[in-house]
Write a protein that holds these residues in place. Structure first.
Motif, mmCIF file in Angstrom:
data_model
loop_
_atom_site.group_PDB
_atom_site.id
_atom_site.type_symbol
_atom_site.label_atom_id
_atom_site.label_comp_id
_atom_site.label_asym_id
_atom_site.label_seq_id
_atom_site.Cartn_x
_atom_site.Cartn_y
_atom_site.Cartn_z
ATOM 1 N N ALA A 1 1.888 0.953 16.725
ATOM 2 C CA ALA A 1 3.124 0.641 16.009
ATOM 3 C C ALA A 1 3.278 1.439 14.723
ATOM 4 O O ALA A 1 4.109 1.111 13.886
ATOM 5 C CB ALA A 1 3.178 -0.858 15.708
ATOM 6 N N GLY A 2 2.467 2.478 14.539
ATOM 7 C CA GLY A 2 2.578 3.291 13.343
ATOM 8 C C GLY A 2 2.397 2.469 12.082
ATOM 9 O O GLY A 2 1.523 1.610 12.003
ATOM 10 N N HIS A 3 3.267 2.699 11.115
ATOM 11 C CA HIS A 3 3.163 2.001 9.827
ATOM 12 C C HIS A 3 4.008 0.720 9.799
ATOM 13 O O HIS A 3 4.238 0.150 8.742
ATOM 14 C CB HIS A 3 3.552 2.952 8.692
ATOM 15 N N ILE A 4 4.452 0.308 10.962
ATOM 16 C CA ILE A 4 5.249 -0.919 11.130
ATOM 17 C C ILE A 4 6.414 -0.920 10.139
ATOM 18 O O ILE A 4 6.567 -1.804 9.298
ATOM 19 C CB ILE A 4 4.389 -2.197 11.002
ATOM 20 N N ALA A 5 7.229 0.096 10.253
ATOM 21 C CA ALA A 5 8.399 0.264 9.396
ATOM 22 C C ALA A 5 9.566 0.733 10.250
ATOM 23 O O ALA A 5 9.400 0.979 11.447
ATOM 24 C CB ALA A 5 8.088 1.281 8.294
ATOM 25 N N ASP A 6 10.730 0.848 9.634
ATOM 26 C CA ASP A 6 11.891 1.276 10.412
ATOM 27 C C ASP A 6 11.697 2.675 10.992
ATOM 28 O O ASP A 6 12.160 2.960 12.092
ATOM 29 C CB ASP A 6 13.187 1.178 9.603
ATOM 30 N N GLN A 7 10.932 3.555 10.297
ATOM 31 C CA GLN A 7 10.691 4.901 10.813
ATOM 32 C C GLN A 7 9.858 4.871 12.100
ATOM 33 O O GLN A 7 9.913 5.788 12.890
ATOM 34 C CB GLN A 7 9.962 5.771 9.766
ATOM 35 N N SER B 1 2.520 -2.437 3.171
ATOM 36 C CA SER B 1 1.982 -1.174 2.680
ATOM 37 C C SER B 1 1.360 -1.315 1.288
ATOM 38 O O SER B 1 0.454 -2.123 1.086
ATOM 39 C CB SER B 1 3.091 -0.118 2.740
ATOM 40 N N LEU B 2 1.846 -0.554 0.308
ATOM 41 C CA LEU B 2 1.296 -0.638 -1.042
ATOM 42 C C LEU B 2 1.537 -2.018 -1.647
ATOM 43 O O LEU B 2 0.763 -2.468 -2.497
ATOM 44 C CB LEU B 2 1.900 0.454 -1.934
ATOM 45 N N GLY B 3 2.570 -2.707 -1.182
ATOM 46 C CA GLY B 3 2.815 -4.072 -1.644
ATOM 47 C C GLY B 3 1.650 -4.998 -1.326
ATOM 48 O O GLY B 3 1.348 -5.919 -2.086
ATOM 49 N N GLY C 1 -3.332 3.685 -10.589
ATOM 50 C CA GLY C 1 -4.136 2.499 -10.872
ATOM 51 C C GLY C 1 -4.411 1.598 -9.686
ATOM 52 O O GLY C 1 -5.052 0.564 -9.842
ATOM 53 N N PHE C 2 -3.945 1.969 -8.499
ATOM 54 C CA PHE C 2 -4.107 1.095 -7.330
ATOM 55 C C PHE C 2 -5.476 1.218 -6.659
ATOM 56 O O PHE C 2 -5.849 0.361 -5.880
ATOM 57 C CB PHE C 2 -3.010 1.349 -6.307
ATOM 58 N N ALA C 3 -6.199 2.308 -6.909
ATOM 59 C CA ALA C 3 -7.532 2.465 -6.315
ATOM 60 C C ALA C 3 -8.568 1.997 -7.336
ATOM 61 O O ALA C 3 -8.364 2.163 -8.538
ATOM 62 C CB ALA C 3 -7.773 3.917 -5.934
ATOM 63 N N PRO C 4 -9.633 1.396 -6.868
ATOM 64 C CA PRO C 4 -9.968 1.118 -5.477
ATOM 65 C C PRO C 4 -9.271 -0.145 -4.966
ATOM 66 O O PRO C 4 -8.821 -0.971 -5.753
ATOM 67 C CB PRO C 4 -11.487 0.905 -5.532
ATOM 68 N N VAL C 5 -9.200 -0.263 -3.652
ATOM 69 C CA VAL C 5 -8.625 -1.463 -3.050
ATOM 70 C C VAL C 5 -9.496 -2.659 -3.449
ATOM 71 O O VAL C 5 -10.705 -2.634 -3.261
ATOM 72 C CB VAL C 5 -8.583 -1.340 -1.508
ATOM 73 N N PRO C 6 -8.893 -3.713 -4.027
ATOM 74 C CA PRO C 6 -9.683 -4.887 -4.393
ATOM 75 C C PRO C 6 -10.182 -5.610 -3.140
ATOM 76 O O PRO C 6 -9.448 -5.760 -2.170
ATOM 77 C CB PRO C 6 -8.719 -5.761 -5.185
ATOM 78 N N ALA D 1 -1.872 -0.298 2.783
ATOM 79 C CA ALA D 1 -2.042 1.127 2.512
ATOM 80 C C ALA D 1 -3.428 1.346 1.910
ATOM 81 O O ALA D 1 -3.763 0.747 0.894
ATOM 82 C CB ALA D 1 -0.969 1.607 1.550
ATOM 83 N N ASP D 2 -4.215 2.185 2.530
ATOM 84 C CA ASP D 2 -5.571 2.449 2.052
ATOM 85 C C ASP D 2 -5.517 3.481 0.928
ATOM 86 O O ASP D 2 -5.662 4.674 1.156
ATOM 87 C CB ASP D 2 -6.450 2.931 3.206
#
Length: 193
Positions: free
Chosen positions: A165-171, A70-72, A119-124, A97-98
């Motif tokens: 698979a959604g966000h590929i997480a436990d949820q 995701s954001l990682g 500070g994460f946008a824009p995606v590099p 994560a977009d």
């Protein structure tokens, strides 16, 4: 390369990965795995997250393999320009994560991503400089598959569609995620130590 030949650095996303998340399970079960801990999982600051990734890679005693979610994934993309050449053997990048389209993200565990992207946008979109694999689902609410493919192309990474698979997480039912572990093992096997 085998897992024991690398320092596997687990890089969770926004809100961290809970105990049932596949990243947490891998951290517990892979002896050479360690989590890159961030000071603030709820209001992440890009520069702080990047600095912690760089520090973890610098501290690695074996080739580093980044396992981001995701954001990682976006934090890893920002960190690449600050990483010493040759320190990262590869990156396994799951469900990026977009942040450029964060206004459409759903609520997550009662939290809503603020309009300020910390500070994460824009995606590099610069090449990563090491082998990478981007895995995403066709129905991920945090990033369209078209955008994830765009990221993979820009980063020089291979791309895998993991289906619905959604966000590929436990949820989304991907706590253990055995298929992911098999894919990770194959990815490791293709890396040079």
């Amino acid at each position: 390369m085998k897992a024991a030949d690398a320092d596997i650095l687990i890089v969770p996303g926004w809100l961290d990965s809970g105990p049932d998340h596949w990243q947490s399970r891998w951290e517990r079960n892979l002896k050479s795995a360690a989590r890159v801990v961030q000071e603030d999982w709820h209001a992440p600051q890009k520069d702080a997250w990047v600095a912690n990734i760089v520090a973890a890679v610098d501290a690695a005693t074996r080739p580093a393999v980044l396992v981001a979610h995701s954001l990682g994934v976006i934090a890893v993309a920002y960190a690449t320009s600050k990483l010493a050449a040759g320190r990262v053997a590869g990156a396994f990048l799951v469900a990026p994560a977009d942040v450029d389209n964060a206004q459409s993200w759903p609520e997550n565990e009662g939290h809503t991503w603020p309009q300020d992207s910390f500070g994460f946008a824009p995606v590099p979109l610069a090449p990563l400089g090491f082998p990478a694999l981007v895995l995403t689902a066709a129905d991920d609410p945090y990033c369209s598959q078209a955008r994830a493919q765009e990221f993979a192309r820009a980063w020089g990474a291979n791309f895998v569609d993991v289906g619905q698979a959604g966000h590929i997480a436990d949820q989304s039912g991907h706590g253990p995620w055995p298929d992911g572990l098999l894919r990770f093992g194959k990815f490791l096997g293709e890396l040079k130590g």
